[in-house]
Design a protein around this motif. Structure first.
Motif: not given
Ligand SMILES: Cc1cc2nc3c(=O)[nH]c(=O)nc-3n(C[C@H](O)[C@H](O)[C@H](O)COP(=O)(O)OP(=O)(O)OC[C@H]3O[C@@H](n4cnc5c(N)ncnc54)[C@H](O)[C@@H]3O)c2cc1C
Length: 433
Positions: A382-383, A415-418, A421-423
């Motif tokens: 995230y950073p 970066g994180r996949g949908l 991100l939701v998780g």
């Protein structure tokens, strides 16, 4: 016949001082034992003092206490190697008559706090280490052993305020060993600069001060934070990470601190400063689930020894003072009513803690340590994603803004996949509920 005290307080940090002061004011015959040469000589803190907890004990502390600067600006930074994304909150309202937060130097502050304890009538003895607890035939704690010759001392009740290692409680089997994933190792340095240089670098004047709290890739994937606080003529700078993370890494705490100091957002703030002090210390960061049994037959625990630290908000010394105060009020009430210091009677201490901000706040964040341990992306991915988003957004390069928005969203998805991100949003929402 050895002298018997109403209460013995082990340790002269904020928790022990708060407990001993309250007990002495309530008219109890109190002995406080501190292993250091003087109160504060062994203590390490950033250090931010939160006025509210101290005001409950010493309303006019501002007249005499050694305070460095009051905080008018709070910066929170998310760091990558080259950047920081952050928020600043600065308000002239913090220049109030009775400011809310101060920087302090613990060695001076603890010494002053201890003078208040002595003035209130407690007997304070330094250079004395408590080595164990004495129990009667029923198992009730009735005193302590010390490293002094003939060092047995008796009391109706013992307040264990001996800090994070809590060796006395551990040895007596009142709590288990510190778990490496529930404690952070922090290192701190003090860098000296002339007052006017600090004022210029931080855009402050008089006694105004600035706090910077930082997280992100600077901790090399470990869970932890860094800080930088302005004192009168020095800057405190430090970093701390969870011990189990250090154990799995080849980076030392000292390396991390060097990385933080060399960060392009930090280096100019410390330029030409003279390094005078270096210290390392543990911080209990297990939160609510790590809080041990807080009272038993003839004993109570306060401060870091009871793991009362809110690591997210960097609150430890205030919780130490409040828990010391509440422990002492519990004892004083029993004493007034002529009731014995049994586990059942002392259990009202836990209720007082639950009714106060101490356990309310720790309970609110009870899942946060586990969520962060299991989801290192919050201090790694995230950073970077935030920094890339800010770079894309602020760079003026002929690319239209809608395309930039899409590019930022695409980057987060990549970066994180949908689902990721939701998780992550769900996990954070639960951890902060
Ligand atoms: C780097 C760092 C930065 C921090 N920054 C902040 C901050 O900015 N704000 C904040 O609120 N908190 C901060 N904290 C946390 C804060 O320092 C602690 O929460 C607080 O000091 C706890 O107080 P205490 O009285 O419980 O323990 P301590 O302050 O550790 O005091 C315990 C005392 O007991 C004595 N002792 C220990 N064992 C024995 C024994 N067997 N016999 C006799 N005496 C004994 C010790 O010498 C010591 O004086 C920070 C901590 C660190 C390490």
């Amino acid at each position: 016949m050895p002298e018997t005290f109403d209460a013995i307080v082990v340790g002269a940090g904020p928790a022990g001082n708060s407990a001993a002061l309250t007990l002495a004011r309530e008219g109890l015959n109190v002995l406080q034992l501190e292993r250091g040469e003087y109160p504060g000589s062994k203590n390490v803190q950033g250090a931010i003092l939160y006025a509210n907890a101290l005001e409950q004990l010493i309303p006019d502390f501002r007249d005499e206490a050694p305070l460095e600067r009051h905080i008018v600006e709070q910066r929170v930074w998310m760091l990558t190697e080259k950047s920081h994304v952050g928020t600043h909150y600065r308000s002239d309202d913090f220049n109030e008559e009775r400011p809310n937060r101060y920087t302090i130097i613990r060695a001076q502050f603890d010494k002053w706090f201890s003078s208040q304890v002595k003035d209130a009538g407690a007997l304070v003895i330094c250079e004395t280490t408590v080595t164990g607890l004495i129990r009667d035939s029923r198992g009730k704690v009735v005193g302590v052993t010390t490293d002094r010759e003939g060092g047995e001392i008796f009391a109706d009740v013992v307040v264990l305020a001996d800090g994070v290692n809590a060796l006395v409680s551990q040895k007596a089997g009142l709590r288990g060993e510190l778990k490496p994933d529930q404690v952070a190792l922090a290192v701190k340095e003090t860098h000296y600069l002339p007052r006017d240089v600090i004022d210029q670098r931080f855009n402050i004047k008089g006694d105004e001060g600035v706090v910077i709290e930082a997280a992100g890739t600077i901790t090399a994937g470990m869970l932890g934070t860094a800080f930088l606080y302005t004192n009168g003529e020095s800057i405190s700078v430090g970093v701390g990470c969870i011990v189990s993370d250090f154990a799995g890494s080849d980076i030392s705490p000292y390396d991390l601190l060097e990385r933080f100091k060399e960060h392009p957002s930090v280096r100019p703030l410390l330029a030409d400063a003279e390094l005078k002090e270096y210290a390392a210390h543990l911080i209990p960061e297990g939160g609510y689930k790590a809080v041990p049994q807080v009272a038993g037959d003839g004993w109570l625990v306060a401060g870091d020894a009871g793991q009362f630290v809110n690591s997210l908000h960097r609150e430890g010394s205030n919780m130490a003072m409040t828990t010391g105060h509440l422990a002492a009020l519990t004892i004083a009430e029993l004493k007034r009513e002529g009731r014995p210091m049994t586990a059942a009677n002392l259990s009202t201490y836990r209720k007082r803690l639950e009714d106060s901000y101490v356990l309310k706040d720790l309970k609110k964040y009870r899942d946060l340590p586990t969520v962060l341990h299991k989801n290192k992306q919050f201090v790694t991915a995230y950073p970077e994603l935030l920094s890339q988003a800010a770079d894309t957004w602020f760079r003026v390069d002929g690319v239209d803004k809608r395309t930039k928005e899409r590019s930022i969203l695409r980057n987060f998805r990549r970066g994180r996949g949908l689902i990721g991100l939701v998780g992550d949003a769900y996990k954070m929402a639960r951890a902060f509920r």
